[in-house]
Design an enzyme around this catalytic site. Structure first.
Site, short mmCIF file in Angstrom:
data_model
loop_
_atom_site.label_atom_id
_atom_site.label_comp_id
_atom_site.label_asym_id
_atom_site.label_seq_id
_atom_site.Cartn_x
_atom_site.Cartn_y
_atom_site.Cartn_z
N TYR A 273 70.59 -0.20 24.56
CA TYR A 273 71.37 -0.23 25.80
C TYR A 273 70.44 -0.18 27.01
CZ TYR A 273 75.70 0.58 23.13
OH TYR A 273 76.78 0.48 22.27
N SER B 252 78.62 0.43 12.44
CA SER B 252 79.32 -0.17 13.56
C SER B 252 79.54 -1.65 13.27
CB SER B 252 78.49 0.00 14.85
OG SER B 252 79.16 -0.54 15.97
#
Length: 292
Positions: free
Chosen positions: A42, A147
């Protein structure tokens, strides 16, 4: 995990001082949102560092929260000129290096939860399982999950983890009225079957529900506004969160906001209970037709 989860994938765009970032963490915690979601990529790794700088101002907050991070994606970032193509890496070497780097950036000695960020067609399940066991024994990671995995991909990794008695505790997947794939492809059924609450990302469709001019978005806005009025609010995001919370797999919505009023509004949505017709009217607005 808390019922709602704080997401920080855009933290590098929020233009906050370190003190303001600390105040944001305190705001989340004061509202009972104690689970903090990150990933090593991120903001080209900047988001974890910004969070860690804030946490370092008040280290005692660490004991009030659960820190989640993800690994396994290697984008062709400007900061990594040796990478010429986006790719996945779930090798032992990469997972171990990613966890160590995340711990340093986040200024913590352990992750409460580590997720494999995306399914890797080259993933060797036994190698990942052995790596998870090594991290658990070292005290660097307490729990593990995935995920964006399909049920079959989830079961593959879980089958390798059985010998270490390590359960996968979540699957972080996209859930919103704009993307209902996980409602019909078996993903949420799998979570409900195994009593594994999923984490829900992009609940608001990346903001497109509010701004897109396509027919589906326009139908959704009209229907969400109608139901919001019936529940005494003008905030359609609250209806979206209530729609997700109604799912029997018990998703944990991720709130990706740095604004206190948006966080409080999301948290307040748990008091809104949609009846079945309201819920299915949102489904119908998204799909453009009624259920068969």
């Amino acid at each position: 995990m808390s019922e709602f989860i704080a997401g920080f994938w855009r933290m590098h765009t929020w233009d906050m001082s370190t003190q303001q970032r600390l105040h944001l963490l305190e705001t989340y915690l004061d509202l009972g949102i104690t689970t903090m979601d990150h990933a090593d990529i991120y903001g080209q790794s900047l988001c974890e560092s910004l969070f860690g700088e804030a946490l370092a101002l008040r280290p005692s907050l660490r004991e009030q929260m659960q820190i989640v991070s993800k690994c396994g994606i290697k984008p062709a970032f400007d900061s990594a000129p040796e990478r010429y193509v986006n790719h996945y890496d779930t090798s032992q070497a990469h997972i171990l290096a990613s966890v160590d780097a995340s711990l340093t950036r986040l200024t913590t000695d352990r992750l409460d939860l580590l997720l494999i960020h995306r399914p890797d067609p080259l993933m060797r399940a036994d190698e990942v399982a052995a790596t998870f066991e090594q991290l658990k024994q070292a005290g660097k990671v307490l729990n593990f999950g995935v995920s964006n995995f399909t049920p079959a991909q989830f079961d593959l990794l879980q089958s390798s983890l059985h010998r270490f008695d390590i359960p996968l505790v979540t699957n972080q997947v996209e859930i919103s009225p704009m993307n209902m794939t996980s409602l019909s492809d078996g993903t949420l059924d799998h979570c409900q079957q195994h009593k594994i609450p999923p984490m829900a990302w992009s609940c608001l469709g990346g903001g497109n529900i509010f701004s897109s001019d396509d027919e589906s978005s326009q139908r959704l806005r009209l229907q969400l506004a109608k139901i919001a009025d019936e529940h005494g609010t003008q905030d359609i995001s609250q209806i979206i969160y209530a729609w997700i919370l109604a799912l029997p797999s018990q998703p944990k919505p991720i709130i990706g906001s740095g604004q206190a009023h948006r966080i409080a509004a999301a948290q307040a949505s748990r008091r809104i209970k949609l009846d079945k017709q309201q819920w299915f009217s949102i489904w119908q607005a998204s799909m453009g037709h009624s259920v068969p």
